[in-house]
Design a protein around this motif. Sequence first.
Motif, mmCIF file in Angstrom:
data_model
loop_
_atom_site.group_PDB
_atom_site.id
_atom_site.type_symbol
_atom_site.label_atom_id
_atom_site.label_comp_id
_atom_site.label_asym_id
_atom_site.label_seq_id
_atom_site.Cartn_x
_atom_site.Cartn_y
_atom_site.Cartn_z
ATOM 1 N N VAL A 36 99.677 12.768 2.857
ATOM 2 C CA VAL A 36 98.665 12.641 1.749
ATOM 3 C C VAL A 36 97.098 12.934 2.503
ATOM 4 O O VAL A 36 96.394 12.155 2.128
ATOM 5 C CB VAL A 36 98.866 11.791 0.884
ATOM 6 C CG1 VAL A 36 100.096 11.793 0.022
ATOM 7 C CG2 VAL A 36 98.710 10.052 1.548
ATOM 8 N N PRO A 37 97.160 13.936 3.064
ATOM 9 C CA PRO A 37 95.771 14.348 3.810
ATOM 10 C C PRO A 37 94.650 14.584 2.828
ATOM 11 O O PRO A 37 93.534 14.357 3.181
ATOM 12 C CB PRO A 37 96.009 15.564 4.686
ATOM 13 C CG PRO A 37 97.275 16.227 3.933
ATOM 14 C CD PRO A 37 98.164 15.117 3.488
ATOM 15 N N GLU A 38 95.046 14.770 1.325
ATOM 16 C CA GLU A 38 93.896 14.875 0.428
ATOM 17 C C GLU A 38 93.396 13.543 -0.164
ATOM 18 O O GLU A 38 92.397 13.635 -0.893
ATOM 19 C CB GLU A 38 94.451 15.841 -0.640
ATOM 20 C CG GLU A 38 95.737 14.890 -1.639
ATOM 21 C CD GLU A 38 97.036 14.996 -0.960
ATOM 22 O OE1 GLU A 38 97.811 14.682 -1.620
ATOM 23 O OE2 GLU A 38 97.395 15.400 0.035
ATOM 24 N N VAL A 39 94.105 12.564 0.135
ATOM 25 C CA VAL A 39 93.746 11.173 -0.464
ATOM 26 C C VAL A 39 92.513 10.584 0.610
ATOM 27 O O VAL A 39 92.678 10.618 1.749
ATOM 28 C CB VAL A 39 94.913 10.192 -0.408
ATOM 29 C CG1 VAL A 39 94.295 8.791 -0.504
ATOM 30 C CG2 VAL A 39 95.688 10.698 -1.443
ATOM 31 N N PRO A 40 91.454 10.444 0.171
ATOM 32 C CA PRO A 40 90.406 9.760 0.694
ATOM 33 C C PRO A 40 90.466 8.540 1.299
ATOM 34 O O PRO A 40 91.213 7.460 0.698
ATOM 35 C CB PRO A 40 89.201 9.609 -0.337
ATOM 36 C CG PRO A 40 89.632 10.467 -1.420
ATOM 37 C CD PRO A 40 90.964 10.335 -1.531
ATOM 38 N N VAL A 41 90.181 8.179 2.782
ATOM 39 C CA VAL A 41 90.609 7.031 3.468
ATOM 40 C C VAL A 41 89.191 6.526 4.049
ATOM 41 O O VAL A 41 88.615 7.270 4.721
ATOM 42 C CB VAL A 41 91.701 7.355 4.450
ATOM 43 C CG1 VAL A 41 92.033 6.251 5.379
ATOM 44 C CG2 VAL A 41 92.753 7.758 3.964
#
Length: 486
Positions: free
Chosen positions: A423-428
């Motif tokens: 899920v590279p689009e999820v902010p971390v």
Amino acid sequence: MGGQQVTHGQERRGLRQGEDLRGKNVTVAGLGVSGVPAAKVLAGLGAHVTVVNDGDDERARAQAAELAGLGVTVRLGDGDTLPDGAELIVTAPGWRPDKPLFAAAREAGVPVWGDVELAWRLRDLDGRTPAPWLCVTGTNGKTTTTRMLASILEAAGLRTAAVGNIGVSLLDAVLGDTEYDVLAVELSSYQLHWAPSLRAHSAAVLNLAPDHLDWHGSMEAYAADKGRVYEGNQVACVYNVADKATEDLVREADVEEGCRAIGFTLGTPGPSQVGVVDGILVDRAFVENRQKNAQELAEVSDVRPSVPHNIANALAAAALARAFGVPAGAVRDGLRAFRPDAHRIAHVADVDGVAYVDDSKATNTHAAEASLASYESVVWIAGGLAKGATFDELVTRAAKRLRAVVLIGADRALIREALERHVPEVPVVDLDRTDEGAMAAAVAEARALAQRGDTVLLAPACASMDMYANYNARGEAFERAVGELA
């Protein structure tokens, strides 16, 4: 699988009375929560007791001095050597099977019991009528289910206690002055490994997921130890319809003639199952003509919190209680009276339209997955000690619910890498700190990422000992941080 008998019957094994231990050379492996009480009980039964312990700190020396007054020999700093003449080892449940002490015992033909095994064998000491055991195990939900079960049994007017891995120790329960009608027994995989002759009235395996594999050596060995809880069951083997591995353990179990397989499900139950219909917990297992009839047990709203995995816990507890003959009304009353322990999917506060939930007890991926599945849109606070776990499957299953993720703890990189893959689009936000203020910083970051209607969820999927004494301390830090926001 239905309600058929699980396998062929098995005669109940004879149990050794306490008198068998008089004069025997018994080694107790490990001081601490289980070792000290076991040593005292064995000395009181006339055994010659030697305690071996890995550590030699101030606390261990104080315990050794106390036991010496009872005639118990204590060897500190030497937990691997089998004492000369040992005829039995009683071990703390956490001691790994691959310790040299146990290899020496196997070579010498010395049996090894855990404290649960000792309690089981002593439960009819002095001719007392032993209370039946209703046993609960599984990767997650054991404590909640066991305490729910005890609450239901109490509502039925039965003398009971939640014992084993929680609450009252089993040795105290079976040897104390209180004569119980039935015991609600939580058992870990460690305890079951060292309890070869345990035979329950009925038992449940709630779920199976990788955990403690460093201790057991493999998932197969871990599952096999969990499955021991079904061996010799008399009335019901309760399994999770949604977790085929638990049903497989029932199929493999050697039980008494007439014992039935009873499933629990969050869906509509079939015959010989308990489940949910239109917001009602219903029983199609312990009713007449279960092909056509069902018995209402409680409403979903009677279960707190009413999230899916906790409803499953309630159904498993209800199935065990019904197997013991508890009336339907007591199931409802017991669930209404039950209050969950702290740090188990506990709603802390609502701040600016965002809910803050403490599930610090979610110390593995399976528990975190169940927690994440309870909410539609989550800012997830995760991380800690991974204990050898991987996170790809958890992240994949939770992907659609993740608004953002805040990572803390020693092994946070493992979770970050899984998030980057799936899920590279999820902010971390990756917080590279383990100091006292780390949790407050994590909560502040989560607040900045959350939107109205979201849930900020502490469900670490990891153990806590990299930053905190235990999961309770971690949850308390989260609650303090949320309190400062509120």
